[in-house]
Design an enzyme around this catalytic site. Structure first.
Site, mmCIF file in Angstrom:
data_model
loop_
_atom_site.group_PDB
_atom_site.id
_atom_site.type_symbol
_atom_site.label_atom_id
_atom_site.label_comp_id
_atom_site.label_asym_id
_atom_site.label_seq_id
_atom_site.Cartn_x
_atom_site.Cartn_y
_atom_site.Cartn_z
ATOM 1 C CB CYS A 43 -1.030 -0.338 1.256
ATOM 2 S SG CYS A 43 -1.894 1.257 0.986
ATOM 3 N NE ARG A 47 -0.806 4.836 8.626
ATOM 4 C CZ ARG A 47 -2.092 4.839 9.536
ATOM 5 N NH1 ARG A 47 -2.280 4.631 10.149
ATOM 6 N NH2 ARG A 47 -2.999 4.691 8.022
HETATM 7 CO CO CO Z 1 -3.345 1.036 2.990
#
Ligand code: CO
Length: 215
Positions: A43, A47
């Site tokens: 993704c 983070r």
């Molecule tokens: Co994500």
């Protein structure tokens, strides 16, 4: 405004000095080429940095990231990265890594419009549709989202297996395993979902191809 931007150059100078001090040939060696064993499909979330999570250094992991770690079959960017990683770099493992608390997956679970991105999120809604029975049986919304994140990863692994790129690698007996992982932002732990494909025999029959066409 300026300082937040200039900070990046200062950091870069420090990093170059640090790496060169550890190994004077560090950049000279990297400049010779790359032989990564892994392709990471993760993704875009800031983070979930592929190298830090897995303790891999520059040169060790080929990386593709998009919103919600999707393998969309007509995404030319994904297909190009995949073809280069498999056909040229000959990576041994492809890892699709999702993460709990994924904003893209959460948005796909709801009915609110977000704009252009809704057309991307639609691909994730298809995963929900495929698994509606299991997901709608989970009353707790947080738990349902966690499971949706996992099922989305599993579907993307399957989608990799459906590609001619991956199947042709298997056809020529090139070792290639495709894995599905989930990362937990709350504790940093990566979990293997156990949805690994090693061979076309593991695919649903309708998606299996015979040998590639002769050109
Ligand atoms: Co994500």
């Amino acid at each position: 405004m300026e300082s937040s931007y200039k900070k990046l150059f200062e950091n870069n100078k420090k990093w170059v000095a640090e790496m060169t001090q550890q190994d004077p040939n560090y950049f000279l060696d990297l400049a010779k080429g790359q032989t990564p064993e892994y392709l990471w499909i993760g993704c875009s979330d800031s983070r979930v940095p592929a190298n830090e999570i897995t303790g891999t250094k520059p040169g060790e992991m080929f990386v593709h990231r998009n919103i919600a770690n999707m393998v969309v079959h007509n995404d030319l960017n994904l297909l190009s990265v995949l073809a280069y990683a498999v056909d040229v770099l000959k990576v041994k493992h492809i890892i699709v890594c999702g993460h709990y608390g994924c904003g893209g997956v959460e948005a796909a679970m709801g009915n609110k419009q977000f704009g252009l991105i809704d057309n991307w999120l639609r691909n994730i809604k298809e995963v929900y549709r495929t698994h509606t029975e299991e997901l709608s049986a989970i009353d707790d919304r947080k738990e349902r989202l966690r499971r949706f994140v996992e099922l989305n990863v599993a579907e993307q692994v399957l989608d990799l297996g459906k590609t001619t790129i991956v199947q042709n690698a298997w056809q020529r007996d090139q070792p290639l395993h495709i894995h599905g992982w989930v990362y937990d932002i709350a504790d940093g732990i990566v979990k293997d979902l156990g949805v690994t494909f090693r061979d076309a025999d593991e695919l649903p029959e309708v998606f299996r191809f015979n040998e590639p066409i002769a050109i």
